[in-house]
Motif scaffolding. Sequence first.
Motif, short mmCIF file in Angstrom:
data_model
loop_
_atom_site.label_atom_id
_atom_site.label_comp_id
_atom_site.label_asym_id
_atom_site.label_seq_id
_atom_site.Cartn_x
_atom_site.Cartn_y
_atom_site.Cartn_z
N GLU A 100 0.80 -27.57 -29.89
CA GLU A 100 2.19 -27.99 -30.02
C GLU A 100 3.06 -26.89 -30.64
OE1 GLU A 100 2.60 -31.82 -32.10
OE2 GLU A 100 0.44 -32.04 -31.77
N ALA A 101 2.43 -25.98 -31.37
CA ALA A 101 3.15 -24.98 -32.15
C ALA A 101 3.26 -23.63 -31.46
CB ALA A 101 2.47 -24.81 -33.50
N VAL A 102 2.66 -23.46 -30.29
CA VAL A 102 2.59 -22.14 -29.65
C VAL A 102 3.98 -21.54 -29.44
CG1 VAL A 102 1.95 -20.92 -27.53
CG2 VAL A 102 0.31 -22.43 -28.64
N ALA A 103 4.93 -22.30 -28.93
CA ALA A 103 6.27 -21.76 -28.68
C ALA A 103 6.93 -21.29 -29.97
CB ALA A 103 7.15 -22.79 -27.98
N ALA A 143 -8.16 -20.18 -33.83
CA ALA A 143 -6.72 -20.28 -33.65
C ALA A 143 -6.16 -18.99 -33.04
CB ALA A 143 -6.03 -20.58 -34.98
N CYS A 144 -6.65 -17.84 -33.50
CA CYS A 144 -6.20 -16.56 -32.95
C CYS A 144 -6.56 -16.45 -31.47
CB CYS A 144 -6.79 -15.39 -33.73
SG CYS A 144 -6.02 -15.14 -35.35
N ASP A 145 -7.72 -16.97 -31.09
CA ASP A 145 -8.12 -16.98 -29.67
C ASP A 145 -7.16 -17.84 -28.85
OD1 ASP A 145 -10.28 -15.33 -30.24
OD2 ASP A 145 -11.74 -16.97 -30.27
N ILE A 146 -6.80 -19.01 -29.38
CA ILE A 146 -5.87 -19.90 -28.68
C ILE A 146 -4.51 -19.21 -28.54
CG2 ILE A 146 -4.54 -22.05 -28.92
CD1 ILE A 146 -7.10 -23.22 -30.30
N LEU A 147 -4.06 -18.57 -29.61
CA LEU A 147 -2.77 -17.88 -29.57
C LEU A 147 -2.82 -16.69 -28.61
CD1 LEU A 147 -1.84 -18.04 -33.35
CD2 LEU A 147 -0.78 -19.31 -31.46
N ALA A 148 -3.92 -15.95 -28.61
CA ALA A 148 -4.05 -14.79 -27.70
C ALA A 148 -3.97 -15.24 -26.24
CB ALA A 148 -5.35 -14.04 -27.97
N ALA A 182 -2.21 -17.47 -25.16
CA ALA A 182 -0.79 -17.75 -24.89
C ALA A 182 0.07 -16.51 -25.13
CB ALA A 182 -0.32 -18.89 -25.79
N ASP A 183 -0.57 -15.33 -25.19
CA ASP A 183 0.13 -14.06 -25.42
C ASP A 183 0.87 -13.99 -26.74
OD1 ASP A 183 -0.74 -12.88 -23.02
OD2 ASP A 183 0.87 -13.86 -21.90
N VAL A 184 0.27 -14.56 -27.78
CA VAL A 184 0.82 -14.49 -29.13
C VAL A 184 -0.18 -13.70 -29.97
CG1 VAL A 184 1.57 -15.78 -31.16
CG2 VAL A 184 1.95 -16.73 -28.87
N ASP A 185 0.26 -12.56 -30.51
CA ASP A 185 -0.61 -11.74 -31.35
C ASP A 185 -0.69 -12.33 -32.75
OD1 ASP A 185 -1.18 -9.85 -29.38
OD2 ASP A 185 0.63 -8.70 -29.85
N ALA A 186 -1.89 -12.37 -33.30
CA ALA A 186 -2.10 -12.86 -34.66
C ALA A 186 -3.32 -12.18 -35.26
CB ALA A 186 -2.28 -14.38 -34.66
#
Length: 190
Positions: free
Chosen positions: A48-51, A75-80, A82-86
């Motif tokens: 729900e928080a990706v955007a 969580a970093c894998d999920i974000l990656a 979605a093309d979100v670096d963490a």
Amino acid sequence: MTSPVSLSPAQASARLAEFTVVDVRAPGEYASGHVPGALNIPLDRLPEAVAALKSAAARGPLLVVCASGVRSTRACDILAAADVDALTLSGGTSAWEREGRSLDRPVGARATWPMERQVRLAAGSLVVAGLLAGLRFPAARWISAGVGSGLVFSAVTNTCGMAAALSKLPYNRAPRSSADLDTTLRGLQG
């Protein structure tokens, strides 16, 4: 998929002001002590928080934190994906505190065991109960077999259904005075 970049507590502490810190533990765990300035977005609510996190990452780096580093890596894998670096905090809040760094604790918050410890207690108790009940009712041993199978599945998939269930219990929920996820997400998008 490559492993996320991991920072030691010393490295993260030196740069803490640069980061949007996201704690992916259950709200009760978060309330019992978190890295200063961390926002709570439980792992099961991360999609729900990706955007909002993508918007925050455009302004500066994200540091994802949990108790030990396992959930933050997930969580970093999920974000990656979605093309979100963490980045992730190596050893999580346990290592942070072990190295002498303070955790923020809301006034009046009660201590909640880390999720891994809760899972070990629940799984161990169910296995022992299944074995003891199996002395009188042999079919009860299937409880132990089911828990053991669940633990194997958990290890192979790096997920944990028991942790997901335990995170729904009242003592793992945030106190009523804590900000809810919607408020946190609106703040991230600003």
